[in-house]
Design a protein around this motif. Structure first.
Motif, mmCIF file in Angstrom:
data_model
loop_
_atom_site.group_PDB
_atom_site.id
_atom_site.type_symbol
_atom_site.label_atom_id
_atom_site.label_comp_id
_atom_site.label_asym_id
_atom_site.label_seq_id
_atom_site.Cartn_x
_atom_site.Cartn_y
_atom_site.Cartn_z
ATOM 1 N N LEU A 158 0.858 -1.182 0.000
ATOM 2 C CA LEU A 158 0.000 0.000 0.000
ATOM 3 C C LEU A 158 0.896 1.234 0.000
ATOM 4 N N VAL A 159 0.705 2.108 -0.975
ATOM 5 C CA VAL A 159 1.599 3.263 -1.107
ATOM 6 C C VAL A 159 0.810 4.566 -1.158
ATOM 7 N N ASN A 160 1.453 5.641 -0.768
ATOM 8 C CA ASN A 160 0.828 6.957 -0.831
ATOM 9 C C ASN A 160 0.818 7.506 -2.244
ATOM 10 N N ASP A 161 1.950 7.362 -2.912
ATOM 11 C CA ASP A 161 2.100 7.995 -4.215
ATOM 12 C C ASP A 161 2.382 6.939 -5.267
ATOM 13 N N PHE A 162 1.339 6.638 -6.025
ATOM 14 C CA PHE A 162 1.434 5.652 -7.086
ATOM 15 C C PHE A 162 2.473 6.037 -8.128
ATOM 16 N N GLY A 163 2.542 7.336 -8.389
ATOM 17 C CA GLY A 163 3.385 7.840 -9.459
ATOM 18 C C GLY A 163 4.851 7.473 -9.273
ATOM 19 N N GLU A 164 5.252 7.300 -8.022
ATOM 20 C CA GLU A 164 6.664 7.045 -7.741
ATOM 21 C C GLU A 164 7.025 5.567 -7.883
ATOM 22 N N VAL A 165 5.991 4.708 -7.862
ATOM 23 C CA VAL A 165 6.267 3.279 -7.977
ATOM 24 C C VAL A 165 6.669 2.992 -9.416
ATOM 25 N N VAL A 187 7.406 0.280 -11.812
ATOM 26 C CA VAL A 187 7.353 -1.131 -12.174
ATOM 27 C C VAL A 187 7.361 -1.226 -13.691
ATOM 28 N N ASP A 188 8.184 -2.116 -14.195
ATOM 29 C CA ASP A 188 8.268 -2.352 -15.637
ATOM 30 C C ASP A 188 6.868 -2.672 -16.188
ATOM 31 N N ALA A 189 6.499 -1.968 -17.247
ATOM 32 C CA ALA A 189 5.154 -2.123 -17.816
ATOM 33 C C ALA A 189 4.851 -3.581 -18.156
ATOM 34 N N ALA A 190 5.882 -4.328 -18.530
ATOM 35 C CA ALA A 190 5.660 -5.721 -18.931
ATOM 36 C C ALA A 190 5.194 -6.573 -17.753
ATOM 37 N N LEU A 191 5.495 -6.107 -16.547
ATOM 38 C CA LEU A 191 5.137 -6.865 -15.346
ATOM 39 C C LEU A 191 3.700 -6.611 -14.894
ATOM 40 N N ILE A 192 3.124 -5.500 -15.398
ATOM 41 C CA ILE A 192 1.799 -5.105 -14.916
ATOM 42 C C ILE A 192 0.721 -5.921 -15.616
ATOM 43 N N ALA A 193 -0.047 -6.673 -14.829
ATOM 44 C CA ALA A 193 -1.102 -7.496 -15.400
ATOM 45 C C ALA A 193 -2.370 -6.669 -15.601
ATOM 46 N N GLY A 227 -6.472 2.123 -11.792
ATOM 47 C CA GLY A 227 -6.507 3.443 -11.155
ATOM 48 C C GLY A 227 -5.887 3.399 -9.775
ATOM 49 N N ASP A 228 -6.582 2.750 -8.833
ATOM 50 C CA ASP A 228 -6.054 2.715 -7.477
ATOM 51 C C ASP A 228 -5.399 1.381 -7.125
ATOM 52 N N THR A 229 -5.513 0.408 -8.001
ATOM 53 C CA THR A 229 -4.917 -0.901 -7.743
ATOM 54 C C THR A 229 -4.170 -1.379 -8.978
ATOM 55 N N MET A 230 -2.947 -1.854 -8.742
ATOM 56 C CA MET A 230 -2.141 -2.364 -9.838
ATOM 57 C C MET A 230 -1.813 -3.815 -9.502
ATOM 58 N N SER A 231 -2.137 -4.725 -10.406
ATOM 59 C CA SER A 231 -1.815 -6.132 -10.177
ATOM 60 C C SER A 231 -0.653 -6.517 -11.064
ATOM 61 N N LEU A 232 0.303 -7.252 -10.484
ATOM 62 C CA LEU A 232 1.477 -7.655 -11.245
ATOM 63 C C LEU A 232 1.380 -9.125 -11.627
ATOM 64 N N ALA A 233 2.078 -9.446 -12.723
ATOM 65 C CA ALA A 233 2.047 -10.819 -13.228
ATOM 66 C C ALA A 233 2.616 -11.798 -12.216
ATOM 67 N N ASN A 234 3.512 -11.343 -11.344
ATOM 68 C CA ASN A 234 4.136 -12.254 -10.375
ATOM 69 C C ASN A 234 3.271 -12.494 -9.137
ATOM 70 N N GLY A 235 2.048 -11.979 -9.149
ATOM 71 C CA GLY A 235 1.149 -12.212 -8.020
ATOM 72 C C GLY A 235 1.144 -11.102 -6.991
ATOM 73 N N CYS A 236 2.092 -10.166 -7.108
ATOM 74 C CA CYS A 236 2.099 -9.036 -6.179
ATOM 75 C C CYS A 236 1.066 -8.000 -6.605
ATOM 76 N N MET A 237 0.734 -7.117 -5.688
ATOM 77 C CA MET A 237 -0.157 -6.019 -6.043
ATOM 78 C C MET A 237 0.246 -4.762 -5.296
#
Lengths: 296, 591
Positions: free
Chosen positions: A36-43, A45-51, A55-65
């Motif tokens: 859980l982060v305050n500022d999404f913009g600073e995270v 993550v390589d676009a290829a990893l984003i599943a 908007g407020d939730t980003m799910s990654l291919a590796n199971g993280c969010m």
């Protein structure tokens, strides 16, 4: 249903919290970590990893969010807890002026077992920050509320300065274990304790994955006892380990209740001992794995 | 005598009207605006212009003021279709500007029941709460299982001096979950249906940092839950749909219009709120002016949404976004970027340079609050706004928070002669020396004098006399030549321009203590803080805030003249009618 353990990452602006978050989200650790982060913009993550990204939730291919705290802690935590797949750990990146100890209480609203408070410190600027008239007090509290301090950007200062800062930390935040890091490169086993008490079943392997690692200034070792130990002795041991370990974890053969296994989990100076089912016949013995500074 | 005068006046009026309509024929061919649509006369007309505070009549056409002055000259603009409004001794003045508040709270609370204490709400006793909830139920006919939500619950308002329990609510509301939200927004009282709906019972553990009051001799929740026990529940409450919220926009604007306010502020706008307001504007649902101040932490999200090709990293704002500020579009204007440096003084989350005399919110000793954001973050975002000429509005209650914003503006190169009119919203607990920095940087404060009434006694206890008495220091600011507005921070306190006027003048607490006798101002100053000086602050003084030829006909008629009413009665003066650009937007129902 068991609930994932909860880790708070604190520290002042610029200390390296977001870099740490990026590691947690993308490193090949095989865990499903929700951050859980305050500022999404600073995270970053390589676009290829984003599943998916809604908007407020980003799910990654590796199971993280990764969830934004824009709409408050409760909304973000609900987004994590209401997912079909159970997460292995929840990590919250506290804002630069938050007291991580207070943020830790948030997790308890949801009965999440507190796994640890990690405060990241900028080796170059910490001494100035604690003197700042606006944020000095908060920065001091961030240090004192930590279970583990990451003395980050250690590569950005001269060895002598680093030594000075370490010396100063020992008095400013006494007995809190300190790990030196560069670019927030702390090993996962120190950051996350892997599984709260609810997950302690006989099937869960207890080993830390890292052993002594010359790149990092930490090592692991094991404390073994074949004879039962009294609860008071365990408490004494945990207290003694205090500032000399980052984490310790293991089953205890408790003298007061030899039929059952007890699980010790320790981060810095905080530990819990909880009952964890019956021993498999003949397997009762104490084995505590510790991870601590190399000279600890 | 009276008859004779009236007859004579009538003769003059008729003669003038005839003369002017003859003139009008000529004028209207040359200048269509010079026939009045409406003329107001026969009352007190306060222009809010220092040199000519009162006039006898005022003429309006095409939404603007076309003339004002003595009866004869104004009546000269009467045409055949002119409506003459006889004020019958009532008082007309420029309608009020909401200098700071939260418009988005209006459609939200419209779905809730007001259970605040007198005077913010109707409650003096526990039965008053039940009555308010029952009235809502009778009017709205909720289906079994539908929530009934009240706001502003506070046991200190009750003559009974105790918290409400589920037992108070259950007899009247057996089938509807009821939630009474605590005035702090940090807790609530639930009835039995409510506890069932949220899944809380005797087996529920009280989380650390939380409170669940239990029934005597059992572990059953009694009614009140607070803090960490409440927040997870509140976050999961059903929210009204966007269509429901849009349908409430008329009633939301009426909250303002009925108090004589025609410019409303949405003073801490989230990205989702801005989408909603834009939708309302596009659908033509606004008849009052709405000023939105996007929150600085939400700006990157908004920039990404509206300017997808722009890299919003680090809070940068593209030039096109900057030019979106400052002009109304379908009655919605982006007024500036909103910053926040601290919390609230009554919640002890404001940020002071010296400790309070009482413990902090969790019992901390030597508590002086904390900043909401690191100064580096604020400094960077303020510099970006200043460099793009976007006005800065900053919430600062304690003097340390005010120092932070003074530092940020100074570092951004702001100087008084640049006329930026940076607004420090609340400026509640300033130090006297900070007023000099306001002069140096051209900062204009929006004060909140109603605090003296609502929380003055608490501030005295927490801060001591010297600091408490300097809350919203209007007189000292005036002495330095600083222009300021006054606000209610709706819905933190109810929207009441007349209470603002009174509290600026008497600064009386609930217990009757004058919170800073030296900071009381005269009625004219108090009214200017709601009109022309509030217009100055939002850079609309050319259109709003005084009655002058060419300005918008944004007007309010009050039943009595606040400049001649006894101070202690000013807050009870009611609005008779409100006009936005010459059109009536609220009219009091005849008694």
């Amino acid at each position: 249903m068991s609930l994932p353990p909860f880790t708070v990452i604190g520290g002042y602006l610029g200390a390296g919290k977001t870099t740490l978050v990026n590691h947690l989200l993308t490193a090949a650790h095989g865990l499903r970590i929700a951050v859980l982060v305050n500022d999404f913009g600073e995270v970053n993550v390589d676009a290829a990893l984003i599943a998916s990204h809604d908007g407020d939730t980003m799910s990654l291919a590796n199971g993280c969010m990764c969830c934004s705290l824009t709409n408050g802690f409760a909304q973000a935590i609900n987004a994590v807890l209401e997912r079909k797949t159970q997460m292995d750990a929840i990590v919250i990146e506290a804002s630069g002026v938050a007291e991580p100890g207070r943020i830790a209480q948030y997790g308890q609203m949801y009965d999440l077992p507190l796994d640890g408070v990690i405060t990241v410190v900028d080796a170059e600027r910490i001494r100035d920050q604690v003197e700042n008239k606006y944020v000095g007090e908060v920065v001091k509290h961030q240090l004192l509320q930590a279970d583990i301090i990451l003395l980050n950007k250690s590569d950005c200062v001269a060895a002598e300065t680093l030594g000075d800062v370490r010396g100063w930390l020992a008095s400013a935040a006494p007995r809190i274990p300190v790990l030196e890091t560069a670019r927030s490169n702390a090993p996962l086993d120190i950051l996350i304790g892997r599984g709260g008490s609810q997950q302690a079943t006989p099937d869960v392997p207890l080993r830390f994955t890292t052993t002594t690692n010359h790149e990092f200034l930490h090592q692991t070792w094991v404390i073994r006892r074949n004879t039962p130990i009294k609860r008071a002795a365990i408490s004494r041991l945990a207290k003694q380990m205090g500032s000399r370990i980052f984490r310790a974890k293991g089953f205890i053969n408790l003298a007061e209740d030899p039929e059952r296994r007890y699980l010790l989990q320790q981060v810095g100076q905080r530990w819990v001992i909880e009952e964890a089912g019956l021993w498999v016949s003949g397997a009762a013995r104490t084995e505590i794995v510790c991870i601590g500074p190399r000279n600890g | 005598m009276v008859n004779e005068l009236t007859r004579r006046q009538a003769v003059i009026l008729t003669a003038t009207a005839a003369a002017s309509s003859a003139l009008n024929i000529r004028r209207s061919s040359a200048d269509g605006a010079k026939v009045a649509e409406t003329i107001f006369h026969n009352g007190t007309i306060l222009t809010m212009v220092d040199a000519t505070p009162r006039v006898a009549a005022i003429a309006v056409a095409n939404g603007r003021i076309i003339a004002l002055g003595d009866e004869t000259s104004v009546m000269a603009l009467k045409g055949d279709a002119t409506t003459i409004v006889d004020l019958q001794g009532a008082t007309l003045l420029p309608s009020f500007i909401d200098a700071h508040g939260h418009f988005m709270n209006a459609p939200q609370i419209l779905g809730w029941v007001n259970v605040q204490g007198v005077p913010a709400g109707p409650v003096r006793t526990i039965p008053d709460v039940i009555a308010a909830l029952e009235a809502y139920k009778a009017k709205n006919n909720p289906k079994p299982g539908d929530w009934i939500i009240g706001y502003g619950y506070d046991m200190t308002n009750f003559a009974e001096g105790r918290n409400m329990t589920r037992g108070d609510l259950d007899p009247s509301f057996p089938d509807n979950p009821v939630m009474l939200i605590h005035s702090s927004n940090h807790g609530c009282v639930l009835n039995s249906a409510g506890f069932k709906a949220v899944g809380m019972d005797a087996s529920t553990k009280t989380p650390p940092g939380g409170l669940i009051l239990r029934e005597p001799d059992s572990n059953e929740p009694a009614g009140l839950i607070m803090e960490t026990a409440f927040l997870p529940i509140f976050a999961k409450m059903p929210q009204p749909s966007e269509d429901e919220m849009l349908a409430r926009l008329d009633a939301a604007q009426q909250i303002y219009a009925m108090k004589g306010v025609t410019t409303c502020q949405e003073g801490a706008t989230h990205a989702g709120d801005l989408d909603f307001l834009r939708k309302g504007a596009e659908q033509g649902l606004f008849y009052l002016d709405i000023i939105s101040l996007p929150l600085f932490v939400e700006v990157p999200k908004m920039v990404t949404e509206y300017f997808p090709s722009f890299n919003a990293a680090g809070g940068a704002v593209p030039p096109e976004a900057a030019s979106a500020f400052g002009t109304y579009k379908n009655r919605l204007k982006l007024g500036g970027i909103k910053f926040a440096c601290d919390g609230s003084p009554q919640g002890k989350t404001a940020f002071w340079s010296k400790p309070l005399l009482t413990p902090g919110p969790s019992g901390e000793a030597n508590w002086r609050g904390q900043p909401l954001f690191p100064p580096e973050l604020i400094n960077k975002a303020v510099a970006e706004a200043v460099s793009k000429n976007i006005p800065v509005f900053a919430h600062c209650n304690g003097d340390a928070a005010i120092d932070m914003m003074i530092d940020a503006l100074r570092q951004a190169g702001v100087k008084a002669e640049q006329d930026r009119r940076s607004v420090i919203v609340h400026s509640q607990f300033m130090r006297p020396d900070q007023l000099d920095s306001y002069v140096e940087l051209g900062i204009t404060p929006s004060f909140f004098t109603a605090h003296a009434f609502f929380w003055g006694d608490i501030h005295l206890e927490n801060l001591g006399q010297e600091r408490a008495f300097f809350l919203s220091p209007m007189k000292s600011a005036q002495g330095k030549g600083i222009r300021f507005s006054n606000h209610n921070d709706f819905s933190v306190t109810p929207l009441e321009p007349m209470r603002m006027t009174q509290t600026a003048m008497d600064r009386l607490s609930r217990k009757g203590v004058v919170i800073g006798p030296d900071e009381r101002v005269d009625v004219w100053t108090a009214l200017k803080a709601l009109t022309i000086d509030a217009a100055f602050q939002i850079r609309e003084e050319k259109d709003k805030g005084t009655l002058e030829t060419g300005k918008l006909a944004d007007l309010v008629i009050l039943e009595a003249d606040p400049t001649t009413t006894d101070v202690e009665k000013i807050s009870t003066i009611e609005v008779v009618e409100t006009f936005k650009e010459g059109k009536s937007v609220y009219k009091r129902k005849a008694a």
